[in-house]
Design a protein around this motif. Sequence first.
Motif, short mmCIF file in Angstrom:
data_model
loop_
_atom_site.label_atom_id
_atom_site.label_comp_id
_atom_site.label_asym_id
_atom_site.label_seq_id
_atom_site.Cartn_x
_atom_site.Cartn_y
_atom_site.Cartn_z
N ARG A 1 -6.11 -0.71 -15.44
CA ARG A 1 -4.50 -0.19 -15.71
C ARG A 1 -4.52 0.69 -14.22
N GLN A 2 -5.29 1.47 -14.01
CA GLN A 2 -5.41 2.36 -12.40
C GLN A 2 -5.31 1.43 -11.40
N ASN A 3 -6.08 0.27 -11.36
CA ASN A 3 -5.96 -0.39 -10.32
C ASN A 3 -4.43 -1.18 -10.26
N ILE A 4 -4.01 -1.52 -11.30
CA ILE A 4 -2.63 -2.18 -11.30
C ILE A 4 -1.67 -1.22 -10.88
N ILE A 5 -1.70 0.17 -11.11
CA ILE A 5 -0.76 1.10 -10.74
C ILE A 5 -0.84 1.52 -8.97
N VAL A 6 -2.24 1.44 -8.63
CA VAL A 6 -2.45 1.49 -7.47
C VAL A 6 -1.91 0.30 -6.63
N LYS A 7 -1.94 -0.87 -6.93
CA LYS A 7 -1.33 -1.96 -6.35
C LYS A 7 0.27 -1.87 -6.34
N LYS A 8 0.81 -1.45 -7.35
CA LYS A 8 2.39 -1.40 -7.48
C LYS A 8 2.57 -0.30 -6.52
N VAL A 9 2.17 0.92 -6.48
CA VAL A 9 2.44 1.91 -5.71
C VAL A 9 2.42 1.76 -4.13
N SER A 10 1.20 0.90 -3.87
CA SER A 10 0.70 0.60 -2.45
C SER A 10 1.78 -0.84 -1.91
N SER A 11 2.33 -1.40 -3.12
CA SER A 11 3.34 -2.45 -2.56
C SER A 11 4.78 -1.80 -2.14
N ALA B 1 5.20 1.25 -1.52
CA ALA B 1 4.91 2.10 -0.12
C ALA B 1 4.92 1.24 1.14
N ALA B 2 4.49 0.06 1.13
CA ALA B 2 4.57 -0.82 2.30
C ALA B 2 5.93 -1.32 2.55
N ILE B 3 6.53 -1.81 1.20
CA ILE B 3 8.12 -2.04 1.46
C ILE B 3 9.00 -0.91 2.06
N VAL B 4 8.78 0.33 1.63
CA VAL B 4 9.46 1.32 1.97
C VAL B 4 9.22 1.73 3.52
N PRO C 1 11.75 -6.06 4.17
CA PRO C 1 11.47 -5.63 2.68
C PRO C 1 11.61 -6.76 1.76
N VAL C 2 12.83 -7.74 2.04
CA VAL C 2 12.86 -8.84 1.08
C VAL C 2 11.62 -9.51 1.10
N ILE C 3 11.28 -10.10 2.35
CA ILE C 3 10.07 -10.90 2.44
C ILE C 3 8.86 -10.33 1.94
N LEU C 4 8.78 -8.59 2.05
CA LEU C 4 7.60 -8.12 1.37
C LEU C 4 7.53 -8.27 0.10
N TYR C 5 8.61 -8.13 -0.57
CA TYR C 5 8.92 -8.01 -2.13
C TYR C 5 8.55 -9.24 -2.64
N TRP C 6 9.01 -10.31 -2.06
CA TRP C 6 8.66 -11.56 -2.43
C TRP C 6 7.27 -12.08 -2.52
N LEU C 7 6.67 -11.59 -1.50
CA LEU C 7 5.04 -12.13 -1.11
C LEU C 7 4.32 -11.05 -2.37
N PHE C 8 4.58 -9.82 -2.41
CA PHE C 8 4.07 -9.00 -3.50
C PHE C 8 4.08 -9.50 -5.04
N ARG C 9 5.51 -10.04 -5.21
CA ARG C 9 5.50 -10.51 -6.44
C ARG C 9 5.02 -11.97 -6.62
N ARG C 10 4.94 -12.71 -5.67
CA ARG C 10 3.98 -13.97 -5.73
C ARG C 10 2.75 -13.81 -6.03
N HIS C 11 2.11 -12.61 -5.48
CA HIS C 11 0.54 -12.52 -5.67
C HIS C 11 0.26 -11.54 -6.80
N ASP C 12 1.40 -11.39 -7.60
CA ASP C 12 1.34 -10.30 -8.98
C ASP C 12 0.88 -8.93 -8.41
N TRP C 13 1.39 -8.33 -7.49
CA TRP C 13 1.30 -7.03 -7.20
C TRP C 13 2.29 -6.30 -7.77
N LEU C 14 3.35 -6.71 -8.15
CA LEU C 14 4.74 -6.03 -8.59
C LEU C 14 4.94 -6.46 -10.11
#
Length: 325
Positions: A261-271, A273-276, A312-325
């Motif tokens: 669960r901690q890794n999931i949170i870190v991935k979401k926060v990192s994603s 952060a990259a978008i912003v 940011p839209v492209i990054l959001y789409w990539l992160f969702r595709r790889h299940d980071w968000l």
Amino acid sequence: MSEVLTRVYREGVLDAEGFPLSAVSDYIEEACTVVWVAPFPPGRDVLQELADELGLHDLAVEDAVGPAQRPKLDRYATHLFLASYFVELDQESARLDALEVDLFVNRRWLITVRKADGFPLEAVLARWARSPDLAVHGVGFLLYGLLDVIIDGYFDALAAFDQYYETVSDGLFADRPVEATRERHWFDMRQAMVRFHRLAIPMRETVSSLMRREQEVIPEELYPYFQDIYDHMLRVTESSEALRDVVGAIVETNLSLRSYRQNIIVKKVSSWAAIVAVPALITGYYGMNVPYPGSGGTWGVVASTALIVFVPVILYWLFRRHDWL
């Protein structure tokens, strides 16, 4: 002052109760009688009086009035000394109450010493009363009935442990993480489980020692009943060992899930952060107070706005595709 319960059985039938300790030796001199004495709390004066009446060994008396003993069986010239524990588990407070019950055992008499209140003595008396056909075997039957009630307590505690850890196992995979108070409760229950196991193992060995054929306390007719008690204790110890493995698996699973669960949170926060970071980078670049390509021109505004929106839209789409968000 100690409260002393006394009973005498004649050929398996209750003949008298509530008599003074001075009459114990008189009843024992009669044929076909067995005497039961239960002082509470175990005052030294009462046990010394019984020692004078029945010849109790000094070391056994010291064990009965001294600090807590581990479950054991000691043999003396005229009697046996058996230390045992009745257990109760309180799931709410995660507390295992272990009440020491010491027994002085002779072919003609049985002394039950309780060091703390809470032992269900009424259940023992009821157990004795509902088997008059076995009561003719004297002290052996009284000892069997008492041990049967004690070991029933082990089964009740074991069932409570099993139900608790089954509930814990089901809750491990809940969406919400475990609260800190519940984790503390888990730790306390684990400590109670360890203590339970430490009592069950020597209790099994104590019952095994009691069943040796050289003991004169247990008549041949009662050996199947004591074998049943031993089988019950064997099941208790095997089940407690299995539960210890379950507890260890629960702890490891809980730690693994926490890391996951901690890794999931870190991935979401990192994603996020990259978008912003992309709009921040672009606005920071175009906010410089120096000339740059597109400075003061319309195409520079359009280009920066397009980058702020589309990257940011492209990054959001990539992160969702790889299940980071």
